[in-house]
Write a protein that holds these residues in place. Structure first.
Motif, PDB file in Angstrom:
ATOM      1  N   LYS A  11      32.703 -13.231 -37.326  1.00 58.11           N
ATOM      2  CA  LYS A  11      33.044 -12.056 -38.128  1.00 58.11           C
ATOM      3  C   LYS A  11      33.432 -12.437 -39.563  1.00 58.11           C
ATOM      4  O   LYS A  11      33.318 -11.619 -40.462  1.00 58.11           O
ATOM      5  CB  LYS A  11      34.179 -11.271 -37.449  1.00 58.11           C
ATOM      6  N   SER A  33      37.699  -8.526 -40.979  1.00 58.89           N
ATOM      7  CA  SER A  33      37.675  -7.535 -39.905  1.00 58.89           C
ATOM      8  C   SER A  33      39.028  -7.495 -39.215  1.00 58.89           C
ATOM      9  O   SER A  33      39.815  -8.440 -39.301  1.00 58.89           O
ATOM     10  CB  SER A  33      36.580  -7.879 -38.892  1.00 58.89           C
ATOM     11  N   ALA A  34      39.274  -6.395 -38.551  1.00 58.45           N
ATOM     12  CA  ALA A  34      40.509  -6.256 -37.769  1.00 58.45           C
ATOM     13  C   ALA A  34      40.216  -5.359 -36.577  1.00 58.45           C
ATOM     14  O   ALA A  34      39.166  -4.694 -36.539  1.00 58.45           O
ATOM     15  CB  ALA A  34      41.620  -5.652 -38.623  1.00 58.45           C
ATOM     16  N   PHE A  35      41.138  -5.333 -35.649  1.00 56.87           N
ATOM     17  CA  PHE A  35      41.010  -4.509 -34.437  1.00 56.87           C
ATOM     18  C   PHE A  35      39.682  -4.811 -33.729  1.00 56.87           C
ATOM     19  O   PHE A  35      38.861  -3.915 -33.501  1.00 56.87           O
ATOM     20  CB  PHE A  35      41.156  -3.013 -34.777  1.00 56.87           C
ATOM     21  N   LYS A  38      36.553  -3.458 -35.338  1.00 53.83           N
ATOM     22  CA  LYS A  38      36.393  -2.000 -35.533  1.00 53.83           C
ATOM     23  C   LYS A  38      36.621  -1.623 -36.998  1.00 53.83           C
ATOM     24  O   LYS A  38      36.075  -0.635 -37.478  1.00 53.83           O
ATOM     25  CB  LYS A  38      37.350  -1.222 -34.617  1.00 53.83           C
ATOM     26  N   LYS A  39      37.468  -2.401 -37.715  1.00 56.38           N
ATOM     27  CA  LYS A  39      37.676  -2.153 -39.151  1.00 56.38           C
ATOM     28  C   LYS A  39      37.087  -3.350 -39.902  1.00 56.38           C
ATOM     29  O   LYS A  39      37.523  -4.483 -39.664  1.00 56.38           O
ATOM     30  CB  LYS A  39      39.182  -2.004 -39.429  1.00 56.38           C
ATOM     31  N   ILE A  40      36.095  -3.097 -40.743  1.00 58.81           N
ATOM     32  CA  ILE A  40      35.494  -4.211 -41.478  1.00 58.81           C
ATOM     33  C   ILE A  40      35.391  -3.877 -42.960  1.00 58.81           C
ATOM     34  O   ILE A  40      35.318  -2.706 -43.345  1.00 58.81           O
ATOM     35  CB  ILE A  40      34.093  -4.611 -40.930  1.00 58.81           C
ATOM     36  N   ASP A  41      35.392  -4.926 -43.785  1.00 57.69           N
ATOM     37  CA  ASP A  41      35.266  -4.756 -45.235  1.00 57.69           C
ATOM     38  C   ASP A  41      34.879  -6.093 -45.845  1.00 57.69           C
ATOM     39  O   ASP A  41      34.858  -7.112 -45.150  1.00 57.69           O
ATOM     40  CB  ASP A  41      36.604  -4.264 -45.829  1.00 57.69           C
ATOM     41  N   PHE A 214      45.668  -5.861 -44.851  1.00 57.80           N
ATOM     42  CA  PHE A 214      44.351  -5.241 -44.572  1.00 57.80           C
ATOM     43  C   PHE A 214      44.459  -4.308 -43.370  1.00 57.80           C
ATOM     44  O   PHE A 214      44.033  -3.150 -43.429  1.00 57.80           O
ATOM     45  CB  PHE A 214      43.303  -6.337 -44.334  1.00 57.80           C
ATOM     46  N   ARG A 215      45.058  -4.804 -42.266  1.00 56.43           N
ATOM     47  CA  ARG A 215      45.161  -3.972 -41.046  1.00 56.43           C
ATOM     48  C   ARG A 215      45.835  -2.647 -41.353  1.00 56.43           C
ATOM     49  O   ARG A 215      45.425  -1.601 -40.881  1.00 56.43           O
ATOM     50  CB  ARG A 215      45.998  -4.701 -39.970  1.00 56.43           C
ATOM     51  N   GLN A 216      46.898  -2.687 -42.171  1.00 55.59           N
ATOM     52  CA  GLN A 216      47.714  -1.489 -42.410  1.00 55.59           C
ATOM     53  C   GLN A 216      47.329  -0.754 -43.691  1.00 55.59           C
ATOM     54  O   GLN A 216      48.022   0.189 -44.083  1.00 55.59           O
ATOM     55  CB  GLN A 216      49.197  -1.886 -42.431  1.00 55.59           C
ATOM     56  N   GLY A 217      46.259  -1.231 -44.381  1.00 54.20           N
ATOM     57  CA  GLY A 217      45.802  -0.565 -45.605  1.00 54.20           C
ATOM     58  C   GLY A 217      46.819  -0.607 -46.724  1.00 54.20           C
ATOM     59  O   GLY A 217      46.953   0.360 -47.491  1.00 54.20           O
TER      60      GLY A 217
END
Ligand code: ATP
Ligand code: TYD
Length: 238
Positions: A11, A33-35, A38-41, A214-217
Motif C-alpha cells: 500500500k 492508507s489507513a483503516f 479504506k482511506k487512501i491518499d 492522516f487517520r483523523q484528518g
C-alpha cells in the motif's frame, strides 16, 4: 546495482529484485492508507521523508546491536535491504494507551502502560489484520516458535533504544508496529520504522506527530513527520 522485476507492491512501498539474489530495493511511494486500505491518499514528499526517516532509525537500531534488513539508502525514495523470508505477523508494543487499545478496552487515551504491552496481529488486509496470540502462530505454523520468541525479544529491545532516542528530542513513543523476517537462519527486523507505523506525541503538548494526523484528518501530516525528523537531527535536504 541493477534494479530488476517488481516482486510486490504494497500500500505504501514497492519491492524490487536486484542482480544480487540476497538484496532487494524498497521504494517508498507517496501513497498513504489507513483503516486497512479504506482511506487512501497521496502526500507530497512522503516517500522521501519516510525513506530518510527509516534509514536514520535503522542505523541507530543496528548500532545498538539489533539485526536490521537495511543496507544503505540508494536515492531519495529507495533503499537497499536484505531479502527476508517475512513472518506474516505484526508485533506491537504500547507504552501509552491509544488507538485500537482504547477502542477495544475503553481505557482512557494517554494512560501510561507500565510494563508496556505486547500484541500480535496477522498481516491480512482482507480480514482487517486480526489480533492473534503466540499459540495461534504455533498452531497455524505462521512462524517457528523460536523465531517468534526472538522477534518479541527484539521488539522490546527496540523499545529501550527508541523510547530514549525520541524522549531526548522531546517526543513520546506511544506505540509502534514492527515486522520481522528470517535471513540465513537469523531473525532480522524488516519493513520500516517511520511515523506511518507508530504513534509519536510531543512530550509537552501531546500534539500528535504521526499517521493519526492522516487517520483523523488533522492536516499537516508530512509537516509533522518532518518536524519529528528535524528534532532527531535528520537532514531531509540531502
Ligand atoms: P502493511 O501496510 O499492512 O504493512 P503492505 O503490504 O501494504 O502492508 P507496504 O509497506 O506497502 O505494506 O509493502 C511492503 C511489503 O514488503 C510488505 O508486505 C512487507 O512485509 C514486505 N517487506 C518488508 N521488508 C522486506 C524484506 N526485507 N524482504 C522481503 N519483503 C519485505
Ligand atoms: P493499533 O492502535 O492497534 O491500531 P490502529 O492503527 O487501528 O489504531 O496500532 C498500534 C500501533 O501499531 C500504531 O502506531 C499503528 C501501528 N500498526 C500499523 O502500523 N499497522 C498495523 O497493521 C497495526 C496492527 C498496527
Amino acid at each position: 546495482m541493477e534494479k530488476r522485476a517488481q516482486l510486490y507492491a504494497g500500500k505504501a512501498k514497492s519491492v524490487y529484485e536486484t542482480d544480487d539474489h540476497d538484496l532487494l530495493i524498497m521504494l517508498f511511494r507517496d501513497d498513504t492508507s489507513a483503516f486497512d486500505g479504506k482511506k487512501i491518499d497521496q502526500l507530497d514528499r512522503k516517500g522521501m521523508v519516510n525513506n530518510k526517516f527509516n534509514a536514520f532509525i535503522m542505523e541507530k537500531l543496528a548500532a545498538a546491536g539489533i539485526p536490521c534488513h537495511f543496507v544503505k539508502r540508494l536515492s531519495d525514495t529507495e533503499s537497499v535491504v536484505k531479502r527476508l523470508d517475512m513472518m506474516p505477523i505484526e508485533c506491537v508494543v504500547r507504552n501509552i494507551a491509544a488507538g485500537g487499545l482504547v477502542r477495544r478496552l475503553g481505557v482512557e487515551e494517554g494512560k501510561e502502560l507500565n510494563p508496556p504491552t505486547f500484541e500480535l496481529f496477522l498481516k491480512n488486509d482482507a480480514l482487517g489484520d486480526p489480533m492473534i496470540n503466540e499459540s495461534y502462530v504455533e498452531a497455524f505454523g505462521w512462524a517457528k516458535s523460536e523465531h517468534l520468541a526472538k522477534a518479541k525479544e527484539l521488539t522490546f529491545q527496540v523499545n529501550t533504544v527508541l523510547k530514549k532516542l525520541f524522549l531526548d528530542a522531546g517526543i513520546l513513543l506511544v506505540d509502534y508496529k514492527l515486522e520481522f523476517g528470517v535471513f540465513k537462519g537469523e531473525v532480522v527486523l524488516g519493513d520500516e520504522f517511520s511515523p506511518d507505523g507508530c504513534r509519536l506525541w510531543d512530550a509537552e503538548t501531546r500534539k500528535k506527530l504521526d499517521k493519526d494526523r492522516f487517520r483523523q484528518g488533522l492536516g499537516n501530516v508530512i509537516e509533522a513527520y518532518e518536524e519529528v525528523g528535524k528534532r532527531l537531527g535528520i537532514d531531509f535536504d540531502n
